[in-house]
Design an enzyme around this catalytic site. Structure first.
Site: not given
Ligand SMILES: O=C(O)CCC(=O)C(=O)O
Length: 265
Positions: A40, A111, A146
């Site tokens: 990402e 996303k 993510c």
């Molecule tokens: O859910 C998490 O602990 C990390 C999510 C995250 O860093 C993101 O989506 O950019």
């Protein structure tokens, strides 16, 4: 099917242009793989909130151009991770790009679940609305990014849309690495699907990254796991394992709660 996950070190000592050149070369080196996956927001870093607006690109911007060419040069399906996308008519989006082996855009996924609660991405970017699957010759990809990994209903919807291999590109922080590994395995087991989860290494915006990209099979076995640093994680998958697992242990057919049953194969 051979998949290579490129766990990129994202840090402030390297310019965005230098990293883009380096990643382009790394993708080209994966010729012979069927699928290459990047993390990402590897241009800016997922926690470099100040850079989202300054480094945002139109969909077909410099990262798109470089990745399309790299996919075509290597002759691979390329999940090119995500970019901060500037929509001329809307907000910024965290948009993942998937290219075919001829360098055509196969899919763009904005996303859906933005991270940060009342700050960061959650306020700086818009939420995507659409599920994305991509049909490859060997399997159907379900695309997630993510924080999406925490939302099982998204993955179940991807299963209903035909996904057999979940590709998660991430910039997951080290302090919640245990969740990353656990959730990747859970999404694989509950959906009887491969999970290919590719994160970043290094530290950016003061946030150490988890690394530990991971490939899990439909039975929950870890086929490969990276360490903390930059690494190319290459693994050979048997896509037929998805249908075989769903046939031998048909838990997906026992779904209740009014959800649509999965398509029978
Ligand atoms: O859910 C998490 O602990 C990390 C999510 C995250 O860093 C993101 O989506 O950019």
């Amino acid at each position: 099917m051979r998949a290579s996950l490129i766990q990129i070190d994202v840090n402030e000592n390297e310019s965005l242009e230098a990293r883009r050149r380096r990643v382009t070369a790394l993708v080209r080196e994966q010729a012979g793989a069927d699928l290459v996956v990047l993390p990402e927001l590897w241009t800016t870093g997922a926690f470099a909130y100040e850079e989202f607006a300054t480094e945002a690109e139109p969909l077909e911007g410099p990262t798109f151009e470089a990745m399309a060419k790299a996919a075509g040069d290597a002759g691979v399906w390329l999940h090119a991770g995500s970019i901060p996308e500037r929509d001329p008519e809307g907000p910024l989006y965290n948009t993942a790009l998937v290219f075919s082996p001829t360098g055509e855009l196969a899919a763009a996924y904005r996303k859906i679940h933005r991270f940060g609660f009342d700050k960061g991405e959650a306020v700086l970017m818009g939420a995507g609305q659409d599920l994305v699957t991509v049909r490859l010759p060997e399997t159907t990809l379900g695309v997630a990014t993510c924080y999406d990994l925490r939302f099982p209903e998204l993955f179940r919807a991807l299963v209903d849309a035909g996904a057999e291999t979940m590709v998660v590109s991430a910039g997951w922080p080290e302090r919640r690495r245990a969740h990353w590994t656990l959730l990747a395995k859970a999404r694989a087991v509950e959906n009887q699907a491969f999970v290919l989860a590719c994160g970043t290494a290094g530290t950016h915006a003061g946030v150490p990254q988890a690394g530990h990209s991971i490939v899990v099979d439909p039975w929950g076995e870890v086929l490969a796991e990276a360490g903390a640093g930059e690494q190319v994680l290459t693994v050979d998958l048997d896509p037929a394992r998805v249908a075989a697992t769903r046939e031998q242990f048909p838990a997906l057919k026992d779904r209740l709660l009014g959800l649509a049953p999965p398509a029978r194969r």
